[in-house]
Scaffold this motif. Sequence first.
Motif, PDB file in Angstrom:
ATOM      1  N   UNK A 228       3.219  34.970  78.086  1.00 44.63           N
ATOM      2  CA  UNK A 228       3.630  36.301  77.658  1.00 44.63           C
ATOM      3  C   UNK A 228       3.608  37.310  78.798  1.00 44.63           C
ATOM      4  N   UNK A 229       3.254  36.843  79.987  1.00 47.83           N
ATOM      5  CA  UNK A 229       3.166  37.695  81.183  1.00 47.83           C
ATOM      6  C   UNK A 229       2.196  38.860  80.961  1.00 47.83           C
ATOM      7  N   UNK A 230       1.047  38.554  80.340  1.00 47.73           N
ATOM      8  CA  UNK A 230       0.042  39.576  80.069  1.00 47.73           C
ATOM      9  C   UNK A 230      -1.199  39.421  80.943  1.00 47.73           C
ATOM     10  N   UNK A 231      -1.137  38.525  81.932  1.00 48.39           N
ATOM     11  CA  UNK A 231      -2.343  38.232  82.700  1.00 48.39           C
ATOM     12  C   UNK A 231      -2.856  39.431  83.492  1.00 48.39           C
ATOM     13  N   UNK A 232      -2.005  40.424  83.749  1.00 49.23           N
ATOM     14  CA  UNK A 232      -2.459  41.624  84.449  1.00 49.23           C
ATOM     15  C   UNK A 232      -3.075  42.647  83.499  1.00 49.23           C
ATOM     16  N   UNK A 233      -2.938  42.407  82.201  1.00 47.76           N
ATOM     17  CA  UNK A 233      -3.458  43.348  81.214  1.00 47.76           C
ATOM     18  C   UNK A 233      -4.614  42.791  80.398  1.00 47.76           C
ATOM     19  N   UNK A 234      -4.748  41.472  80.340  1.00 54.95           N
ATOM     20  CA  UNK A 234      -5.749  40.826  79.486  1.00 54.95           C
ATOM     21  C   UNK A 234      -6.752  40.082  80.354  1.00 54.95           C
ATOM     22  N   UNK A 235      -8.023  40.312  80.072  1.00 50.33           N
ATOM     23  CA  UNK A 235      -9.086  39.663  80.843  1.00 50.33           C
ATOM     24  C   UNK A 235     -10.010  38.907  79.898  1.00 50.33           C
ATOM     25  N   UNK A 236     -10.379  37.694  80.303  1.00 55.82           N
ATOM     26  CA  UNK A 236     -11.308  36.847  79.561  1.00 55.82           C
ATOM     27  C   UNK A 236     -12.558  36.619  80.414  1.00 55.82           C
ATOM     28  N   UNK A 237     -13.578  37.465  80.284  1.00 50.83           N
ATOM     29  CA  UNK A 237     -14.775  37.294  81.121  1.00 50.83           C
ATOM     30  C   UNK A 237     -15.705  36.184  80.655  1.00 50.83           C
ATOM     31  N   UNK A 238     -15.403  35.560  79.489  1.00 49.01           N
ATOM     32  CA  UNK A 238     -16.266  34.510  78.964  1.00 49.01           C
ATOM     33  C   UNK A 238     -17.450  35.092  78.208  1.00 49.01           C
TER      34      UNK A 238
END
Length: 350
Positions: A228-238
């Motif tokens: 979805x090309x959202x990797x610059x907006x969505x973060x998964x810190x665990x």
Amino acid sequence: MRRSIDTLYFLIPGDIDTLTGGYRYDRRIIQGLRQLGRPVELITLGESFPFPDARDRAHAQACLAGLPDGALVLIDGLAGGVLAEPLSTQAGRLRLISLVHHPLALETGIDVDTARQLKQEESAALAQVDRIITTSETTALSLRDYRVPDTAIVTVCPGTDSAPLAAGSGTGTPRLLCVATLTQRKGHRVLLDALASLRDLPWNLVCAGSAERDTTVARALFAQTRALALQDRVRFPGEVDEKTLSALYHEADLFVLASFHEGYGMVLDEAIARGLPIVASDAGAMAATVPANAGLLCTAGDTQALAAALRLFLEHPETRSDLQTAAREARSRLRSWSQAAMEFNEALQW
């Protein structure tokens, strides 16, 4: 030497320090009961529940058999729901209580046959216990489908720790926070799809939660984010520690949770404790947990409805302000963990 029957033997599958709402509830109740003077002995069962292997099932049976006559025994439903036979052999000798966070068959992602089997097993298991404690009225009502009489059930909702008001992101880009293990039931897939339709608006999202409990789902979510090309907006810190989690809450402008079911949804109270408005699904107990006017609720799994609710929050400052005001007012009505522990202690006496 026989232990006092006033001791509560609390059987829990897996690691009590697991960072999920259910285990957090168990930890805080144990802590509160001990502070009230009730001895609690924690008995750890295997990690394979609710689909126990032969070794974990035998261990659970041995643990129950080894308890003294008349012992007060509380078993977390994640294990107790599939231990009908061992419980039946001890019913009458032990004072058995089941703690049900939500029925096992309501877990998202299991097939119809598995859900049917879990419901049959949990119905049989609940028939063996003397009392059932649920963590929400919604869960209590759902047990009517399990042939459980209302008189056997006591509801003890979670408590909440007080917390400072969230300061927010302090930027023109609202920060959305989701705190949930990366499993199918938590609805991250729906949330990502909804946000993909809001590329025209400023926002970013932090999804804090373990990626290790269902690695297949986690990998799929990471791939979906890239697709979805959202990797610059969505973060998964665990999975993060309490200090880091508190900082994430403090920097958030909105709490989001798209779960397909919640037996309660403790993170919703934790968001309200910080005065955060909420956008969430209305599944399970969530509709009753989110205070009136403090959140926007939509049908679980409805991507368009979720997107519309998020757009309303992001595009309309007056909506954001109204929701935040209601969330801050609701903080004073949250229950404490000491209150929850006192109610739980009373539920152990009959």
